[in-house]
Design a protein around this motif. Structure first.
Motif, PDB file in Angstrom:
ATOM      1  N   GLU A   1       0.852  -1.171   0.000  1.00 42.74           N
ATOM      2  CA  GLU A   1       0.000   0.000   0.000  1.00 42.74           C
ATOM      3  C   GLU A   1       0.896   1.232   0.000  1.00 42.74           C
ATOM      4  OE1 GLU A   1      -2.591  -0.230   3.335  1.00 42.74           O
ATOM      5  OE2 GLU A   1      -3.677  -1.988   2.577  1.00 42.74           O
ATOM      6  N   GLY A   2       0.491   2.240  -0.744  1.00 42.31           N
ATOM      7  CA  GLY A   2       1.293   3.452  -0.812  1.00 42.31           C
ATOM      8  C   GLY A   2       1.034   4.210  -2.092  1.00 42.31           C
ATOM      9  N   TRP A   3       1.894   5.149  -2.385  1.00 40.75           N
ATOM     10  CA  TRP A   3       1.779   5.962  -3.597  1.00 40.75           C
ATOM     11  C   TRP A   3       2.352   5.189  -4.771  1.00 40.75           C
ATOM     12  CZ3 TRP A   3      -0.468  10.822  -3.969  1.00 40.75           C
ATOM     13  CH2 TRP A   3      -0.935  11.342  -2.760  1.00 40.75           C
ATOM     14  N   ILE A   4       1.549   5.025  -5.819  1.00 38.67           N
ATOM     15  CA  ILE A   4       1.898   4.171  -6.949  1.00 38.67           C
ATOM     16  C   ILE A   4       2.279   5.063  -8.133  1.00 38.67           C
ATOM     17  CG2 ILE A   4       1.054   2.391  -8.520  1.00 38.67           C
ATOM     18  CD1 ILE A   4      -0.924   1.600  -6.236  1.00 38.67           C
ATOM     19  N   VAL A   5       3.511   4.887  -8.625  1.00 40.98           N
ATOM     20  CA  VAL A   5       4.085   5.769  -9.644  1.00 40.98           C
ATOM     21  C   VAL A   5       4.515   4.934 -10.849  1.00 40.98           C
ATOM     22  CG1 VAL A   5       5.904   7.460 -10.128  1.00 40.98           C
ATOM     23  CG2 VAL A   5       4.909   7.313  -7.828  1.00 40.98           C
ATOM     24  N   PRO A   6       4.137   5.322 -12.076  1.00 39.34           N
ATOM     25  CA  PRO A   6       4.652   4.608 -13.252  1.00 39.34           C
ATOM     26  C   PRO A   6       6.173   4.523 -13.199  1.00 39.34           C
ATOM     27  CG  PRO A   6       2.961   6.181 -13.897  1.00 39.34           C
ATOM     28  CD  PRO A   6       3.249   6.442 -12.444  1.00 39.34           C
ATOM     29  N   GLY A   7       6.715   3.400 -13.658  1.00 43.34           N
ATOM     30  CA  GLY A   7       8.155   3.152 -13.560  1.00 43.34           C
ATOM     31  C   GLY A   7       8.997   4.332 -14.000  1.00 43.34           C
ATOM     32  N   LEU A   8      10.067   4.579 -13.264  1.00 43.92           N
ATOM     33  CA  LEU A   8      10.938   5.716 -13.567  1.00 43.92           C
ATOM     34  C   LEU A   8      11.717   5.472 -14.861  1.00 43.92           C
ATOM     35  CD1 LEU A   8      12.352   6.640 -10.037  1.00 43.92           C
ATOM     36  CD2 LEU A   8      10.218   7.383 -11.145  1.00 43.92           C
ATOM     37  N   VAL A   9      12.139   6.587 -15.462  1.00 41.54           N
ATOM     38  CA  VAL A   9      12.838   6.579 -16.749  1.00 41.54           C
ATOM     39  C   VAL A   9      14.187   7.264 -16.581  1.00 41.54           C
ATOM     40  CG1 VAL A   9      12.784   7.322 -19.152  1.00 41.54           C
ATOM     41  CG2 VAL A   9      10.646   6.722 -17.978  1.00 41.54           C
ATOM     42  N   ASP A  10      15.250   6.564 -16.886  1.00 41.30           N
ATOM     43  CA  ASP A  10      16.569   7.197 -16.973  1.00 41.30           C
ATOM     44  C   ASP A  10      16.834   7.462 -18.448  1.00 41.30           C
ATOM     45  OD1 ASP A  10      19.177   8.055 -16.851  1.00 41.30           O
ATOM     46  OD2 ASP A  10      19.792   6.556 -15.373  1.00 41.30           O
ATOM     47  N   ALA A  11      16.691   8.722 -18.843  1.00 38.88           N
ATOM     48  CA  ALA A  11      16.731   9.094 -20.260  1.00 38.88           C
ATOM     49  C   ALA A  11      18.143   9.327 -20.770  1.00 38.88           C
ATOM     50  CB  ALA A  11      15.882  10.339 -20.502  1.00 38.88           C
ATOM     51  N   HIS A  12      19.140   9.231 -19.906  1.00 38.29           N
ATOM     52  CA  HIS A  12      20.538   9.355 -20.356  1.00 38.29           C
ATOM     53  C   HIS A  12      21.382   8.462 -19.460  1.00 38.29           C
ATOM     54  CE1 HIS A  12      23.941  11.978 -22.074  1.00 38.29           C
ATOM     55  NE2 HIS A  12      24.522  11.022 -21.369  1.00 38.29           N
ATOM     56  N   ASN A  13      21.607   7.247 -19.946  1.00 40.73           N
ATOM     57  CA  ASN A  13      22.311   6.218 -19.193  1.00 40.73           C
ATOM     58  C   ASN A  13      23.322   5.579 -20.136  1.00 40.73           C
ATOM     59  OD1 ASN A  13      22.785   3.500 -17.892  1.00 40.73           O
ATOM     60  ND2 ASN A  13      21.229   4.238 -16.468  1.00 40.73           N
ATOM     61  N   HIS A  14      24.365   4.990 -19.584  1.00 39.87           N
ATOM     62  CA  HIS A  14      25.384   4.333 -20.417  1.00 39.87           C
ATOM     63  C   HIS A  14      25.616   2.913 -19.903  1.00 39.87           C
ATOM     64  CE1 HIS A  14      26.345   8.025 -22.568  1.00 39.87           C
ATOM     65  NE2 HIS A  14      26.396   8.650 -21.405  1.00 39.87           N
ATOM     66  N   LEU A  15      24.606   2.084 -20.045  1.00 40.72           N
ATOM     67  CA  LEU A  15      24.717   0.709 -19.591  1.00 40.72           C
ATOM     68  C   LEU A  15      25.824  -0.002 -20.381  1.00 40.72           C
ATOM     69  CD1 LEU A  15      23.222  -1.197 -17.608  1.00 40.72           C
ATOM     70  CD2 LEU A  15      21.906  -2.018 -19.569  1.00 40.72           C
ATOM     71  N   GLY A  16      26.755  -0.598 -19.665  1.00 44.19           N
ATOM     72  CA  GLY A  16      27.838  -1.319 -20.324  1.00 44.19           C
ATOM     73  C   GLY A  16      29.097  -0.517 -20.523  1.00 44.19           C
ATOM     74  N   LEU A  17      29.167   0.674 -19.925  1.00 46.77           N
ATOM     75  CA  LEU A  17      30.301   1.570 -20.143  1.00 46.77           C
ATOM     76  C   LEU A  17      30.957   1.921 -18.816  1.00 46.77           C
ATOM     77  CD1 LEU A  17      31.923   3.651 -21.906  1.00 46.77           C
ATOM     78  CD2 LEU A  17      30.080   5.264 -21.440  1.00 46.77           C
ATOM     79  N   GLU A  18      32.292   1.926 -18.820  1.00 48.41           N
ATOM     80  CA  GLU A  18      33.040   2.486 -17.702  1.00 48.41           C
ATOM     81  C   GLU A  18      34.236   3.232 -18.285  1.00 48.41           C
ATOM     82  OE1 GLU A  18      36.099  -1.181 -16.606  1.00 48.41           O
ATOM     83  OE2 GLU A  18      34.480  -0.677 -15.226  1.00 48.41           O
ATOM     84  N   ASP A  19      34.976   3.936 -17.442  1.00 53.06           N
ATOM     85  CA  ASP A  19      36.165   4.626 -17.932  1.00 53.06           C
ATOM     86  C   ASP A  19      37.066   3.640 -18.666  1.00 53.06           C
ATOM     87  OD1 ASP A  19      35.353   7.008 -16.917  1.00 53.06           O
ATOM     88  OD2 ASP A  19      36.612   6.936 -15.120  1.00 53.06           O
ATOM     89  N   GLY A  20      37.379   3.940 -19.905  1.00 50.90           N
ATOM     90  CA  GLY A  20      38.234   3.065 -20.702  1.00 50.90           C
ATOM     91  C   GLY A  20      37.494   2.190 -21.685  1.00 50.90           C
ATOM     92  N   GLY A  21      36.155   2.091 -21.566  1.00 48.18           N
ATOM     93  CA  GLY A  21      35.427   1.327 -22.571  1.00 48.18           C
ATOM     94  C   GLY A  21      34.379   0.401 -21.998  1.00 48.18           C
ATOM     95  N   ALA A  22      34.186  -0.723 -22.674  1.00 48.66           N
ATOM     96  CA  ALA A  22      33.091  -1.638 -22.348  1.00 48.66           C
ATOM     97  C   ALA A  22      33.393  -2.462 -21.103  1.00 48.66           C
ATOM     98  CB  ALA A  22      32.829  -2.566 -23.530  1.00 48.66           C
ATOM     99  N   VAL A  23      32.301  -2.903 -20.453  1.00 49.10           N
ATOM    100  CA  VAL A  23      32.411  -3.831 -19.317  1.00 49.10           C
ATOM    101  C   VAL A  23      31.824  -5.174 -19.726  1.00 49.10           C
ATOM    102  CG1 VAL A  23      32.281  -1.946 -17.675  1.00 49.10           C
ATOM    103  CG2 VAL A  23      30.179  -3.123 -18.342  1.00 49.10           C
ATOM    104  N   ASP A  24      32.032  -6.186 -18.898  1.00 46.42           N
ATOM    105  CA  ASP A  24      31.523  -7.512 -19.234  1.00 46.42           C
ATOM    106  C   ASP A  24      30.054  -7.654 -18.837  1.00 46.42           C
ATOM    107  OD1 ASP A  24      31.474  -7.979 -16.466  1.00 46.42           O
ATOM    108  OD2 ASP A  24      33.348  -9.127 -16.490  1.00 46.42           O
ATOM    109  N   ASP A  25      29.457  -8.768 -19.222  1.00 51.98           N
ATOM    110  CA  ASP A  25      28.022  -8.965 -18.996  1.00 51.98           C
ATOM    111  C   ASP A  25      27.671  -8.985 -17.512  1.00 51.98           C
ATOM    112  OD1 ASP A  25      27.752  -9.065 -21.707  1.00 51.98           O
ATOM    113  OD2 ASP A  25      27.243 -11.199 -21.826  1.00 51.98           O
ATOM    114  N   ALA A  26      28.556  -9.506 -16.682  1.00 51.24           N
ATOM    115  CA  ALA A  26      28.270  -9.553 -15.249  1.00 51.24           C
ATOM    116  C   ALA A  26      28.150  -8.148 -14.670  1.00 51.24           C
ATOM    117  CB  ALA A  26      29.364 -10.335 -14.522  1.00 51.24           C
ATOM    118  N   GLU A  27      29.010  -7.241 -15.123  1.00 48.41           N
ATOM    119  CA  GLU A  27      28.939  -5.861 -14.640  1.00 48.41           C
ATOM    120  C   GLU A  27      27.721  -5.143 -15.215  1.00 48.41           C
ATOM    121  OE1 GLU A  27      30.100  -2.323 -12.592  1.00 48.41           O
ATOM    122  OE2 GLU A  27      30.338  -4.489 -12.293  1.00 48.41           O
ATOM    123  N   ILE A  28      27.377  -5.446 -16.457  1.00 45.98           N
ATOM    124  CA  ILE A  28      26.152  -4.884 -17.040  1.00 45.98           C
ATOM    125  C   ILE A  28      24.942  -5.308 -16.222  1.00 45.98           C
ATOM    126  CG2 ILE A  28      24.617  -4.975 -19.043  1.00 45.98           C
ATOM    127  CD1 ILE A  28      27.183  -5.242 -20.774  1.00 45.98           C
TER     128      ILE A  28
END
Length: 360
Positions: free
Chosen positions: A42-69
């Protein structure tokens, strides 16, 4: 028949309702034949949040592996982010689409940058004569978006300069649109923005160099802005690091730093559509969209506007169900207090429901 039952005010209208989740979808009518329903929250129900600028799979120096993703996607999800627009990543994250326990993902493919004019290992680096072909490739590789690096420091000029000439930008945006993809661009400074707007770009990221004329053009063209104020708050670090070697660039960034709040509020007052992005990835963290929401509100934006930008309006902009209508997929977050009145409650979701399942 079994169902999950939730109750409380449902945003954006705030009407108190009984919400049932059956087969992954929303219904406001008690399902026929239901012998019992587990009261999930029970509580305040909010449509799922949106991260409109995200870099999934990225860290300093380039790509990360699937576990980190996976780890970072779960961090975002547990923060209430159920829809992510990846704004450029060197990692192949298409497999995330197959995971029902991870946020819904809209991929931009890789950043498209000028040769030696961006962070190493992040994007595809090209010269102007290859820009159109590269954008065409990225448009096919992504999920309906392409990310350009609109400006970056030129070591030859010692200052922030546009990455590509106007004619190349125009042709590149035309080819992306012809393939059904929208285009966004990283822009800190002022000079890169007019050619992008003239070419019909769909969104600007950061946008600290926007002028009144730019804002007027954005409103007329329906161009969105994702200001990433947590990222632009890092300008003092860039200024300090560059002061000795690139004093002109350092001075430019000082000017942009001083203007950033005024630009944001001018964009809001002008009616530019603003959305919320954490810039998670690289030097930034995941799972902190609430910090970006709070930072935007601290700059002067109304709570209800920022929350809508990070929820129902952001979802509509990205072509997803904006609210929680009858029959919609059950993607929502439950909070113990009204987030419009107290945005700090975004740090303590009671339940996170994704694709009809309680995931956090």
């Amino acid at each position: 028949m079994s169902a999950l039952r939730f109750s409380g005010p449902v945003l954006p209208d705030g009407e108190t309702r009984e919400v049932y989740v059956v087969d992954g979808r929303i219904t406001y009518e008690r399902p026929a034949g239901l012998t019992g329903a587990e009261t999930a929250a029970e509580g305040w129900i909010v449509p799922g949040l949106v991260d409109a600028h995200n870099h999934l799979g990225l860290e300093d120096g380039g790509a990360v592996d699937d576990a980190e993703i996976e780890r970072t996607a779960i961090a975002d999800r547990d923060n209430g982010v159920l829809l992510t627009r990846d704004c450029g990543s060197p990692a192949d994250t298409r497999w995330v689409h197959e995971r029902e326990d991870l946020p819904r993902l809209i991929r931009c493919g890789r950043h498209v940058a000028r040769t030696r004019r961006y962070l190493r290992g992040y994007g595809v680096e090209v010269e102007p004569d290859s820009l159109v072909d590269t954008v065409a490739e990225q448009a096919l590789d992504g999920d309906g978006w392409v990310k350009l690096v609109g400006d970056w420091i030129s070591r030859e000029e010692g200052d922030l300069t546009p990455s590509f000439p106007a004619d190349a930008v125009t042709a590149a945006i035309e080819v992306a649109h012809a393939q059904g993809a929208k285009v966004t661009a990283h822009c800190f400074g002022e000079d890169s923005i007019s050619p992008l707007l003239d070419a019909g770009i769909d969104c600007i990221e950061h946008g600290t160099g926007l002028t009144a004329a730019h804002l007027e053009q954005m409103v007329a063209g329906g161009v969105a802005l994702v200001p990433t104020v947590l990222q632009t708050a890092k300008f003092p670090e860039f200024i300090s690091a560059a002061r000795d070697k690139f004093p002109t660039y350092s001075a430019t960034m000082e000017t942009l730093l001083a203007r950033r709040r005024a630009v944001l509020m001018d964009a809001y007052d002008a009616g530019v559509a603003l959305y919320v992005g954490s810039d998670g990835g690289g030097s930034s963290r995941h799972g902190v969209l609430h910090e970006e929401i709070l930072a935007m509100a601290a700059m002067g934006l109304p709570n209800d506007y920022v929350l809508g930008a990070a929820s129902w309006r952001g979802r509509a902009w990205l072509g997803w169900n904006p609210g929680l209508d009858e029959g919609d997929p059950a993607d929502f977050v439950v909070y113990p207090r009204n987030p419009v009145e107290d945005l700090s409650v975004l740090t303590e979701p009671s339940r996170v429901v994704l694709r009809g399942k309680v995931v956090a």
